[in-house]
Design a protein around this motif. Structure first.
Motif, PDB file in Angstrom:
ATOM      1  N   LYS A  73      70.043 140.054 124.736  1.00  0.00           N
ATOM      2  CA  LYS A  73      68.216 140.671 125.306  1.00  0.00           C
ATOM      3  C   LYS A  73      67.150 139.784 125.918  1.00  0.00           C
ATOM      4  CE  LYS A  73      69.527 144.273 122.267  1.00  0.00           C
ATOM      5  NZ  LYS A  73      69.251 144.734 120.751  1.00  0.00           N
ATOM      6  N   ARG A  74      68.167 138.365 125.398  1.00  0.00           N
ATOM      7  CA  ARG A  74      67.005 136.925 125.913  1.00  0.00           C
ATOM      8  C   ARG A  74      67.747 135.830 126.545  1.00  0.00           C
ATOM      9  NH1 ARG A  74      61.814 136.992 123.633  1.00  0.00           N
ATOM     10  NH2 ARG A  74      61.458 138.815 122.103  1.00  0.00           N
ATOM     11  N   PRO A  75      67.940 135.265 127.560  1.00  0.00           N
ATOM     12  CA  PRO A  75      68.409 133.966 128.440  1.00  0.00           C
ATOM     13  C   PRO A  75      69.527 133.274 127.420  1.00  0.00           C
ATOM     14  CG  PRO A  75      66.381 134.213 129.478  1.00  0.00           C
ATOM     15  CD  PRO A  75      66.084 134.804 128.048  1.00  0.00           C
ATOM     16  N   ARG A  76      70.734 133.193 127.261  1.00  0.00           N
ATOM     17  CA  ARG A  76      70.979 132.409 126.527  1.00  0.00           C
ATOM     18  C   ARG A  76      72.412 131.591 127.553  1.00  0.00           C
ATOM     19  NH1 ARG A  76      75.607 135.610 122.869  1.00  0.00           N
ATOM     20  NH2 ARG A  76      73.411 136.469 122.422  1.00  0.00           N
ATOM     21  N   VAL A 417      65.747 142.070 132.221  1.00  0.00           N
ATOM     22  CA  VAL A 417      64.378 140.796 132.216  1.00  0.00           C
ATOM     23  C   VAL A 417      64.332 140.319 131.398  1.00  0.00           C
ATOM     24  CG1 VAL A 417      62.971 143.135 133.262  1.00  0.00           C
ATOM     25  CG2 VAL A 417      63.184 143.247 130.831  1.00  0.00           C
ATOM     26  N   GLY A 418      64.983 140.267 130.318  1.00  0.00           N
ATOM     27  CA  GLY A 418      64.958 139.012 129.969  1.00  0.00           C
ATOM     28  C   GLY A 418      64.362 138.831 128.628  1.00  0.00           C
ATOM     29  N   LEU A 419      63.175 140.524 128.403  1.00  0.00           N
ATOM     30  CA  LEU A 419      62.243 139.841 127.784  1.00  0.00           C
ATOM     31  C   LEU A 419      62.321 140.332 125.803  1.00  0.00           C
ATOM     32  CD1 LEU A 419      59.103 140.632 130.247  1.00  0.00           C
ATOM     33  CD2 LEU A 419      59.909 138.707 129.239  1.00  0.00           C
ATOM     34  N   GLY A 420      63.781 140.299 124.947  1.00  0.00           N
ATOM     35  CA  GLY A 420      63.752 141.059 124.303  1.00  0.00           C
ATOM     36  C   GLY A 420      64.381 142.579 123.946  1.00  0.00           C
ATOM     37  N   PRO A 421      64.398 142.674 122.526  1.00  0.00           N
ATOM     38  CA  PRO A 421      64.671 144.005 122.754  1.00  0.00           C
ATOM     39  C   PRO A 421      64.496 145.248 122.821  1.00  0.00           C
ATOM     40  CG  PRO A 421      64.180 142.682 120.185  1.00  0.00           C
ATOM     41  CD  PRO A 421      63.967 141.937 121.801  1.00  0.00           C
ATOM     42  N   ALA A 422      62.934 145.177 122.911  1.00  0.00           N
ATOM     43  CA  ALA A 422      62.080 146.241 123.348  1.00  0.00           C
ATOM     44  C   ALA A 422      62.671 147.378 124.319  1.00  0.00           C
ATOM     45  CB  ALA A 422      60.958 146.234 123.545  1.00  0.00           C
ATOM     46  N   ARG A 431      56.004 136.656 131.827  1.00  0.00           N
ATOM     47  CA  ARG A 431      56.594 135.509 131.294  1.00  0.00           C
ATOM     48  C   ARG A 431      57.676 134.894 130.400  1.00  0.00           C
ATOM     49  NH1 ARG A 431      54.320 129.496 128.796  1.00  0.00           N
ATOM     50  NH2 ARG A 431      56.583 128.334 128.638  1.00  0.00           N
ATOM     51  N   ILE A 432      59.354 134.647 130.991  1.00  0.00           N
ATOM     52  CA  ILE A 432      60.354 134.931 130.224  1.00  0.00           C
ATOM     53  C   ILE A 432      60.173 133.262 128.815  1.00  0.00           C
ATOM     54  CG2 ILE A 432      63.077 134.395 129.736  1.00  0.00           C
ATOM     55  CD1 ILE A 432      63.199 136.146 132.698  1.00  0.00           C
TER      56      ILE A 432
END
Length: 476
Positions: A73-76, A417-422, A431-432
């Motif tokens: 859910k976010r960049p890894r 979109v890489g902005l988390g679990p929502a 912003r990411i």
């Protein structure tokens, strides 16, 4: 790329005068006599840390076979590429190609059309035990060979790769001598179209003889464009939505499996969405053609389902904006100017174009219920810093500021979109910001159907602090 079932029916259309570029009618010999206007670019050499995020149910993220890697859910940071020195990459619909500093090409993702150029059929794949109560592992592990980056074989070793390109079902590389190698296949509305007229699926890299002295490739969903040193544009693949710049008769459909020019010359730059294309001429005019039902070509006439711009046509509202690059998805487009501004147009209902509802222009096209459907006129995005690069997936968008900070917006359910679990759609550029990338200068971004990828260089503590201070001052 991923098709989403959120359609609207238009009951009205708007018109706008456009200037059409007619087919040149040049013979092959006259094309040969054109002057050289483009140079083959140099190979990239900056080593990048690679980050991935989104939905990887088809092995798109390259994070290995464990089922827990299917949603990020976010960049890894991709651990398999940590020490490879990746310098470039390209995201297709469900696979990725990455080039390292040793001129080796890596691939991962869905291999149904042999786009990985390696055999993954006998790889370990663990299905879920029916008695397993772990709700996070609904489908079991992924194919180990497809979900783990592996080296492509069969490419020339004595020539540097200067660009990689990926469609939904095909992979290609451009070499420093202007040659192009490709593998995979093209699909059309009826299924597999083929690779060449005598080849259904090409399993290993093959030199494409019709592409000579090429300086740039641009890939769509199931077509690819090539630009040569003389400014001539070539098209190859499926052309059912006029994305090849010419009408394709059903009886001649297989002829599109041989790359050919279609009368477009004097071009310095090319780009492509899934079903629509762009070119920038040497005098700065922006041309578009292909599917346009959401105004994704930047031309606001005949906005109905299935609407087509049949020939390369000038996007007059962009031709005075000094556009340097264009990125496009299934139904939307971003155009980046030399001054770092983004002009956005196309489909609105999943926020692909990044324009707030209160900022929609008068030209916004609405459906029968008065809801905004699309913005067919290129519109400048507000409240963004100066942008240096852009990328577009099927229904989401990415942009990188001059300070190396990535922003995203658009369809959120796949976490691309890489902005988390929502998992919600994101209306405007956001912003990411996460631990993995916060100390990196992001240099390159890419987007597929339901995933994203970025590459960056790690900053010093002092550089990170200086950048954050600058951002705080700008926000104040």
């Amino acid at each position: 790329m991923v098709a989403l079932d959120r359609k609207r029916t238009a009951d009205e259309s708007t018109t706008r005068s456009v200037k059409r570029i007619k087919h040149t009618g040049r013979s092959f010999n006259s094309v040969k006599n054109l002057p050289i206007i483009n140079e083959i670019p140099k190979a990239k050499d900056v080593k990048l840390d690679i980050f991935v995020w989104g939905t990887g149910s088809m092995c798109e993220l390259g994070l290995g076979p464990e089922a827990k890697t299917k949603e990020v859910k976010r960049p890894r940071l991709n651990p398999f590429l940590k020490d490879t020195g990746i310098v470039d990459f390209a995201a297709g619909g469900m696979h990725t190609l990455a080039l390292d500093h040793k001129n080796q090409l890596w691939s991962w993702g869905s291999n149904d059309s042999f786009v990985l150029a390696r055999d993954t059929s006998n790889a370990k794949e663990v299905l879920k035990d029916m008695n397993d109560d772990d709700e996070d592992d609904e489908d079991g592990d992924l194919n180990e060979a497809e979900s783990t980056p592996g080296l492509v074989e069969g490419l020339p070793k004595d020539l540097k790769i200067i660009q990689v390109a990926a469609t939904d079902n095909l992979s290609a590389v451009l070499l420093e001598n202007g040659d192009v190698y490709a593998w995979g296949t093209f699909r059309c509305n009826e299924g597999i179209l083929g690779f060449k007229h005598d080849t259904l699926i090409q399993k290993t890299p093959l030199k494409i003889d019709q592409f000579q002295n090429i300086v740039q490739l641009a890939s769509g969903k199931d077509h690819i464009l090539g630009l040569d040193v003389k400014g001539v544009v070539y098209a190859w693949g499926n052309g059912q939505q006029f994305q090849l710049g010419r009408k394709i008769l059903e009886r001649n459909r297989l002829r599109t499996l041989e790359p050919r020019e279609f009368g477009l010359v004097d071009v310095k730059y090319i780009s492509s969405g899934e079903f629509h294309c762009f070119a920038i001429t040497k005098d700065g005019k922006v041309l578009s053609w292909g599917l346009n039902q959401f105004g994704q070509c930047g031309i606001s006439s005949d906005l109905e389902d299935g609407s087509i711009v049949t020939v390369p046509t000038e996007v007059t509202s962009l031709s005075d904006k000094n556009i340097k690059s264009i990125a496009a998805g299934e139904h939307h487009t971003l155009a980046l100017s030399e001054d770092g501004s983004i002009y956005s147009f196309g489909r609105y209902d999943m926020f692909e174009i990044g324009i707030a509802k209160d900022d929609l222009p008068e030209d916004t096209f609405k459906d029968a219920h008065g809801k905004p459907r699309s913005v067919p006129v290129p519109t400048k995005l507000l409240k963004l810093p100066k942008i240096r690069s852009i990328a577009v997936g099927s229904h989401h968008s990415l942009a990188v500021s001059e300070d190396g900070i990535a922003y995203s917006w658009g369809f959120g359910e796949t976490y691309a979109v890489g902005l988390g679990p929502a998992g919600e759609d994101v209306e405007t550029p956001t912003r990411i910001k996460n631990t993995a990338t916060q100390d990196h200068n992001i240099l390159l971004v890419g987007a597929g159907g339901q995933f994203s990828i970025s590459g960056g260089v790690k900053l010093s503590d002092e550089e990170v602090e200086k950048r954050e201070d600058k951002l705080e001052d700008e926000e104040d």
